[in-house]
Design a protein around this motif. Structure first.
Motif, PDB file in Angstrom:
ATOM      1  N   PRO A  12      91.441 -41.016  42.065  1.00 43.63           N
ATOM      2  CA  PRO A  12      92.711 -40.083  41.872  1.00 43.63           C
ATOM      3  C   PRO A  12      93.772 -40.650  40.940  1.00 43.63           C
ATOM      4  O   PRO A  12      93.772 -41.744  40.777  1.00 43.63           O
ATOM      5  CB  PRO A  12      93.151 -40.403  43.367  1.00 43.63           C
ATOM      6  N   VAL A  13      94.142 -39.669  40.037  1.00 43.56           N
ATOM      7  CA  VAL A  13      95.303 -40.187  39.140  1.00 43.56           C
ATOM      8  C   VAL A  13      96.509 -40.442  39.915  1.00 43.56           C
ATOM      9  O   VAL A  13      97.212 -39.337  40.611  1.00 43.56           O
ATOM     10  CB  VAL A  13      95.281 -38.743  38.307  1.00 43.56           C
ATOM     11  N   THR A  14      97.106 -41.263  39.531  1.00 49.66           N
ATOM     12  CA  THR A  14      98.366 -41.831  40.383  1.00 49.66           C
ATOM     13  C   THR A  14      99.653 -41.440  39.238  1.00 49.66           C
ATOM     14  O   THR A  14      99.544 -41.842  38.410  1.00 49.66           O
ATOM     15  CB  THR A  14      98.507 -43.115  40.767  1.00 49.66           C
ATOM     16  N   LYS A  15     100.633 -40.792  39.665  1.00 52.97           N
ATOM     17  CA  LYS A  15     101.695 -40.516  38.752  1.00 52.97           C
ATOM     18  C   LYS A  15     102.556 -41.839  38.785  1.00 52.97           C
ATOM     19  O   LYS A  15     102.652 -42.422  39.544  1.00 52.97           O
ATOM     20  CB  LYS A  15     102.764 -39.305  39.608  1.00 52.97           C
ATOM     21  N   PRO A  16     103.133 -42.049  37.598  1.00 54.57           N
ATOM     22  CA  PRO A  16     103.937 -43.116  37.270  1.00 54.57           C
ATOM     23  C   PRO A  16     105.245 -43.223  38.316  1.00 54.57           C
ATOM     24  O   PRO A  16     105.607 -41.974  38.470  1.00 54.57           O
ATOM     25  CB  PRO A  16     104.305 -43.295  35.751  1.00 54.57           C
ATOM     26  N   SER A  17     105.786 -44.104  38.723  1.00 56.16           N
ATOM     27  CA  SER A  17     106.884 -44.308  39.382  1.00 56.16           C
ATOM     28  C   SER A  17     108.149 -43.728  38.564  1.00 56.16           C
ATOM     29  O   SER A  17     108.022 -44.250  37.393  1.00 56.16           O
ATOM     30  CB  SER A  17     107.157 -45.590  40.145  1.00 56.16           C
ATOM     31  N   THR A  79     107.521 -39.020  33.336  1.00 53.56           N
ATOM     32  CA  THR A  79     107.845 -38.690  35.023  1.00 53.56           C
ATOM     33  C   THR A  79     108.713 -37.272  34.998  1.00 53.56           C
ATOM     34  O   THR A  79     109.057 -37.043  33.901  1.00 53.56           O
ATOM     35  CB  THR A  79     108.792 -39.595  35.522  1.00 53.56           C
TER      36      THR A  79
END
Length: 220
Positions: A12-17, A79
């Motif tokens: 899964p691709v995690t979005k940057p904080s 983001t």
């Protein structure tokens, strides 16, 4: 089952904080806006010390504009917050510069459409209408249409930064502290800013044209 098949699904691709350095720099740029305006308008813009302070604040703000974008792209830290806050921060600090320079110039008491030893009011109004209309349209269509920043827009931003930055300095102070060099720099900055205004209007036209074309293509 062979272990070779256990991890066949893509990770899964995690979005940057949102809590990252580029966003912190963008936030800093927004925070600097009122301080820049305060420094520019002290003593009606006649204080050499405050004008130099305003120049330093503006320069820091424009540098963060370059740095936060480079960091976000290099480290994949783009983001949703950055997409919204970055253009707002850019327009806020340059818009404050246009307004402050027009306010300083209008102290002469001339009519609004010719007043402005630094920037005429009609130029400021024209630029602000263009900048904020493009920003609001970009934000409103962000989910449906993605229009990348054009090279012309980047050149426009650089020209604005250079022109506005030098005009924040008291280059033509009453005591002639800057002398002939100050006058030359002042008129050179005016030329650069005139080019920036022309690029601002043309890049705005290109943005609205491309947005209309993509919208029409999406409907088709």
């Amino acid at each position: 089952m062979s272990s070779d098949h256990i991890s066949s699904d893509p990770a899964p691709v995690t979005k940057p904080s949102n809590w990252n350095v580029p966003n912190a720099l963008t936030t800093l740029r927004i925070i600097l806006v009122p301080f820049f305006g305060y420094a520019m308008l002290q003593d009606g813009g006649d204080s050499i010390g405050w004008r130099i302070t305003a120049f330093v604040i503006f320069t820091v703000g424009m540098i963060t504009d370059k740095v936060d974008g480079d960091l976000a792209r290099k480290h994949n830290l783009i983001t949703d917050f950055g997409k919204i806050a970055d253009p707002i921060a850019d327009k806020a600090i340059t818009g404050m510069a246009f307004i402050a320079l027009s306010v300083v110039g209008s102290q002469s008491g001339e009519a609004w459409y010719v007043a402005g030893g630094e920037v005429w009011w009609w130029v400021t109004i024209l630029v602000l209408v263009r900048e904020w209309s493009v920003t609001l349209l970009r934000l409103s269509i962000m989910k449906d249409i993605v229009i990348p920043a054009a090279q012309l827009g980047k050149i426009k931003t650089t020209a604005q930064g250079v022109g506005l930055g030098f005009l924040t300095l008291p280059l033509v102070a009453d005591d002639h502290a800057w002398g002939t060099a100050g006058e030359i720099a002042f008129y050179a900055a005016q030329v650069v800013l005139a080019i920036a205004v022309a690029l601002t209007l043309w890049s705005g036209y290109e943005f609205f044209r491309d947005a209309w074309r993509q919208k029409r293509a999406a409907r088709a």
